[in-house]
Design an enzyme around this catalytic site. Structure first.
Site, mmCIF file in Angstrom:
data_model
loop_
_atom_site.group_PDB
_atom_site.id
_atom_site.type_symbol
_atom_site.label_atom_id
_atom_site.label_comp_id
_atom_site.label_asym_id
_atom_site.label_seq_id
_atom_site.Cartn_x
_atom_site.Cartn_y
_atom_site.Cartn_z
ATOM 1 N N HIS A 35 -6.270 -11.516 1.052
ATOM 2 C CA HIS A 35 -5.709 -10.410 0.294
ATOM 3 C C HIS A 35 -6.210 -9.097 0.866
ATOM 4 C CE1 HIS A 35 -4.335 -7.937 -2.953
ATOM 5 N NE2 HIS A 35 -3.901 -8.970 -3.630
ATOM 6 N N ARG A 75 2.709 -20.044 8.509
ATOM 7 C CA ARG A 75 3.871 -19.233 8.126
ATOM 8 C C ARG A 75 4.221 -18.288 9.266
ATOM 9 N NH1 ARG A 75 5.231 -14.547 3.727
ATOM 10 N NH2 ARG A 75 3.263 -13.647 4.467
ATOM 11 N N GLU A 82 13.394 -14.808 -0.130
ATOM 12 C CA GLU A 82 12.612 -13.719 -0.718
ATOM 13 C C GLU A 82 13.338 -12.395 -0.903
ATOM 14 O OE1 GLU A 82 9.217 -12.905 1.834
ATOM 15 O OE2 GLU A 82 10.210 -13.910 3.485
ATOM 16 N N ASP A 123 8.710 -9.826 -2.295
ATOM 17 C CA ASP A 123 9.763 -9.088 -1.608
ATOM 18 C C ASP A 123 11.043 -9.022 -2.424
ATOM 19 O OD1 ASP A 123 9.057 -8.168 1.275
ATOM 20 O OD2 ASP A 123 8.074 -10.095 1.044
ATOM 21 N N ARG A 142 3.485 -16.306 -5.737
ATOM 22 C CA ARG A 142 3.100 -15.298 -6.732
ATOM 23 C C ARG A 142 1.898 -14.496 -6.252
ATOM 24 N NH1 ARG A 142 5.219 -15.867 -11.786
ATOM 25 N NH2 ARG A 142 6.347 -17.779 -12.247
ATOM 26 N N ARG A 160 5.142 -4.195 3.585
ATOM 27 C CA ARG A 160 4.771 -5.422 2.915
ATOM 28 C C ARG A 160 4.673 -5.157 1.420
ATOM 29 N NH1 ARG A 160 3.606 -9.742 5.448
ATOM 30 N NH2 ARG A 160 3.347 -9.762 7.687
#
Length: 911
Positions: free
Chosen positions: A175, A426, A536, A573, A611, A743
């Site tokens: 994060h 990813r 998304e 997103d 989430r 982002r």
């Protein structure tokens, strides 16, 4: 020294005894103010927070001067006055900070941020105490899931099957707003332990001295990173969460759940029952992050194995100390050659294997050389000797021993295993398309990127059937494609159990998934790694069912997926694209459609929920979030991301982690066995209208206003977030100034910092108000009462509007935004006030969050400490923007990062 203005500060003169051993009460962090607007919190919580504030004040005084402490107390009083709308309190704060040096602002920021972290810890421990649990039960009585299941008339066989099928996969992610150093988080965890070691709200000499010790360590340590973390650093942070709270919490959770189910339902679950596992994106999430390379991913995989070997070695050593028994089953005696102490004999063999494994892994990480054949490579090597010991103990009437520390280790072996976590990968879909474009050009087949969807699919399907190598000879790919292929080749060499799934960001077409399957085939991955398209944006969510249905029409893919499809639902997103209400409805319908599609095709569907902690990223209370999902959407298991700062909130201590896991389990079982109702046709029609209206309002502000991006960048610390060492990942996917390139995390986090919290409410209440005015009021109230999905949306709107603060956002605007753009903020604040007034009138409760007095009290209690941090940040932003270059070691930069972390701690679920 502090350069103070000449105006009358009206500071209360504190008599501070600087002598050793003083416990003189310092008003600096006293939060026992009797505010008539606040829900009255227990005296024990007030006292605990006050006592921590006293100790913190002593640290500040010892390190600085009584005058500094006095000024901090005056700042607190001004913050309280600002909270209570006293005239000129904001002005005095602005003047005081404007005349303060960078060094003094640094001290002020540390003081208020530290207190907010301590207040969080005290609240957390209060709710873990007997008094807190009793009070919560009285405020929010709940008969409990098990009681409801017993009285529900549900077939016990169905209940047992649901429990045995329970699957919780929590995906730990880095994060970029979690800027507190790992060592500081460890000190906070120790403070948790200190408060838990005594009756809550009381003092003991031993705990007080230990708290002084820890607070002194904290105050004299740098709490903020000075260097941007690498992906490996982020992975180490994730491993530390497992090593400390989760390693102990998981066995306690599993045993507690089994015991509760047996005691209350009479269902005895097998010894192998372990419904939770952990995956990770740390070191695997390369979408827009050039620092996550194949080399970094390999490093993280190796370090995870080393950490697992280290942790299991500690367990096995403890078991060897205890397992002195000689009585054993014939199977164990046969394996150990009739050893006198067969349990110890077998466990010592396992210990030796783990020691060698750890040594070889460490050698590989240090010097790049190892003997891989000596390293434990299959989880059965860990499980089988432990299982043999367990079965022998049970057969020999020593079940009490078997179900003690040995079962703890068995549960850990099933949950974490020799790889500790399963690493997801990813990447953005355009990277895969670019690679195929290079390949087709090198083969003189044309440019894959120029083909339409049918041409792409035809090519991909042909190549999936073709056994010849796809990669051209004597071909030199670009650095980007080389990195992609290197990553895939690395995956091909891994144990499948060390890997999770491959997530394709911005997947919108069948070709996005087939391209990944073809690239897997091209590099020779010998196992099936699940491929999960991530839908998304609003359009992609609306098209998700059609895309997956077309995917299922491809025999090569159907054979590859093996009857199990993963789909990731993007919350961040989609909310940034369409607004929180429209995104939520699109997510709901996409899940419904996919559940129905997969059920009709006989395919197991696992929905992966992307989430975040904040409402704008799909966050909020986990229990209500799970129960607001469409019926049937949890049958294939529950998989969800856990973000960095919410990891600390949900899993920061063993007890909190255990409670969080239990909450997930109860909510999932409830959703499976007592599912929410299917929405009525009129509810759906109303939601369609609400969604269209909310999206229109949201986009008219965010997209259609040419000046909006300029306003956003000036009114929030978004640009500064990109410069600060907050995370390994850049704040943008592409180097342009569009909202689309941002982002979702910095987009939402920046709005939380100035307390406008725009993405979490814009458009939603406007749509509700217009629908109510159009005559839908009765339907809307029916939806709130009977439909968990809609009730959760309205509750979350109330919460974010309670946390938003127009006065604070206006000061950011006045001091940081050019006059020509300020009309944007004025309009937004006017809209927010209209939204508040409508929600209060709509609820008929007289105020926001009246059903959640504890949450409201927690928000209000922090305001006197948050307001000074906000005003400090405004002054720091003004100075920072005047700096010619960014210096992360400068006091000003450090102070600003502390305000960012402090505001996040005070507001919570901000990123």
């Amino acid at each position: 020294m502090l350069n103070r203005p000449d105006h009358n500060l009206k500071a209360e003169r504190l008599s501070v005894n600087m002598g050793a051993g003083t416990d003189a009460p310092l008003a600096v962090m006293n939060i026992t103010d009797k505010d008539p607007h606040m829900f009255r919190s227990p005296d024990s919580l007030h006292k605990e927070i006050h006592d921590l504030g006293v100790l913190l004040g002593q640290m500040i005084a010892n390190d600085n001067t009584p005058q500094m402490l006095e000024t901090i107390e005056h700042i607190r009083e001004l913050g309280k006055g600002s909270r209570d709308h006293h005239e000129d309190a904001f002005g005095q704060l602005l003047e005081l900070f404007a005349s303060s040096s960078d060094d003094d602002l640094y001290v002020f920021a540390r003081a208020f941020a530290s207190f907010l972290n301590l207040a969080n810890i005290a609240e957390q421990e209060f709710f873990n105490s007997a008094e807190g649990e009793k009070l919560l039960a009285s405020v929010n009585p709940d008969e409990g899931l098990i009681v409801r299941l017993k009285s529900s008339g549900i077939d016990p066989v169905r209940i047992r099957q649901a429990i045995e099928d329970l699957q919780i996969d929590l995906v730990l992610t880095a994060h970029p707003t979690e800027i507190i150093r790992r060592s500081m988080i460890q000190k906070y965890n120790e403070i948790n332990h200190c408060l838990r070691a005594k009756p809550f709200g009381t003092e003991t000499k031993a705990t007080t001295e230990r708290l002084k010790d820890l607070l002194t360590q904290s105050w004299y340590s740098n709490e903020i990173r000075s260097q941007r973390p690498t992906p490996v650093d982020e992975a180490k942070w994730g491993f530390a969460v497992i090593e400390q709270p989760l390693w102990n919490a998981v066995p306690r959770f599993v045993k507690g759940l089994k015991n509760k189910i047996y005691d209350q339902l009479g269902i005895e679950l097998p010894q192998t029952f372990c419904p939770v596992r952990f995956s990770s994106w740390m070191g695997g999430d390369r979408d827009g992050n050039p620092f996550v390379t194949a080399e970094a991913t390999q490093d993280v995989l190796l370090r995870a194995r080393w950490q697992a070997a280290e942790l299991f070695l500690r367990d096995i050593r403890g078991l060897i100390d205890e397992m002195s028994m000689s009585k054993a089953s014939p199977e164990l005696l046969r394996v150990t050659g009739n050893a006198e102490e067969p349990y110890r004999h077998l466990l010592k063999e396992l210990r030796a294997l783990l020691v060698v494994s750890r040594e070889q892994l460490e050698r590989r990480l240090r010097v790049g050389d190892w003997d891989e054949s000596l390293v434990i490579s299959d989880n059965r090597q860990l499980l089988e000797p432990l299982e043999l010991c367990y079965q022998s103990l049970v057969k020999c009437n020593m079940a009490a021993v078997a179900n003690g520390r040995l079962l703890d280790t068995l549960i850990r072996a099933r949950c974490f295993g020799i790889h500790l976590v399963r690493l997801d990968i990813r990447q953005h879909s355009e990277y895969h398309a670019n690679a195929l474009g290079e390949i087709t050009r090198a083969l003189n087949l044309g440019n894959y990127l120029d083909w339409d969807e049918k041409q792409k699919q035809d090519f991909l399907k042909r190549e999936l059937k073709n056994n010849r190598p796809l990669l051209p000879l004597d071909w030199q790919p670009t650095a980007e494609t080389t990195e992609l292929l290197d990553t895939l080749k690395l995956l091909a060499k891994q144990d499948p159990d060390s890997l999770g799934i491959y997530v394709i960001s911005m997947a919108s077409k069948v070709s996005d998934v087939l391209a990944m399957q073809l690239l897997f085939k091209t590099v020779g991955i010998p196992f099936r790694m699940p491929i999960a398209p991530l839908f998304e944006t609003l359009d992609d969510l609306n098209d998700a069912e059609a895309v997956v249905a077309d995917l299922f029409s491809c025999p090569e893919y159907v054979e590859y997926m093996g009857g199990h499809q993963y789909v990731m639902v993007g919350y961040s997103d989609s909310a940034k694209d369409a607004g929180v209400l429209s995104a939520a409805w699109a997510q709901y319908q996409a899940q419904e459609n996919l559940v129905r599609l997969c059920a009709n095709r006989g395919v197991k569907l696992t929905l992966f929920h992307g989430r975040g902690g904040t409402i704008g990223r799909g966050g909020g209370p986990a229990h209500s979030a799970i129960l607001s999902q469409p019926p049937g959407s949890l049958k294939g298991g529950f998989r969800v991301t856990e973000q960095g700062e919410t990891i600390r909130m949900k899993f920061g201590t063993t007890k909190v982690a255990q409670q969080s896991l239990a909450l997930y389990a109860d909510a999932i079982l409830e959703a499976l066995l007592i599912p929410p109702p299917q929405p009525l046709t009129e509810w759906r029609q109303t939601m369609d209208r609400l969604s269209d209206c909310a999206c229109r309002h949201y986009r008219s502000c965010v997209r259609d206003n040419a000046d909006f991006v300029r306003y956003f960048r000036q009114a929030t610390p978004e640009q500064e977030l990109a410069h600060l060492p907050l995370g390994s990942r850049p704040s943008k996917r592409k180097k342009d100034d569009s909202i689309e390139s941002l982002r979702a995390i910095p987009w939402i986090f920046a709005w939380a910092q100035n307390r406008l919290v725009l993405p979490a409410w814009l458009g939603a209440a406007q749509a509700l108000k217009e629908s109510d005015a159009a005559g839908d009021g009765a339907i809307l109230r029916d939806m709130v009462e009977k439909w968990p999905f809609f009730k959760t949306r309205v509750s979350m709107l109330e919460m974010v509007l309670s946390k938003a603060d127009s006065a604070i956002s206006e000061i950011y605007e006045q001091k940081l935004v050019e006059p020509a753009l300020r009309h944007i903020g004025q309009a937004l604040r006017a809209q927010m006030q209209e939204d508040r007034e409508f929600l209060i009138a709509f609820s008929g409760k007289g105020g926001l969050m009246q059903d959640a007095p504890w949450n409201l009290s927690s928000i209000q209690r922090r305001e006197a400490y948050l307001i000074p941090l906000h005003v400090m940040q405004i002054e720091l932003l003004r100075r920072f923007r005047a700096m010619p270059t960014v210096d992360t070691g400068h006091r000003l930069t450090q102070a600003m990062m502390i305000t960012i972390a402090g505001i996040a701690a005070g507001v919570r679920n901000t990123g």
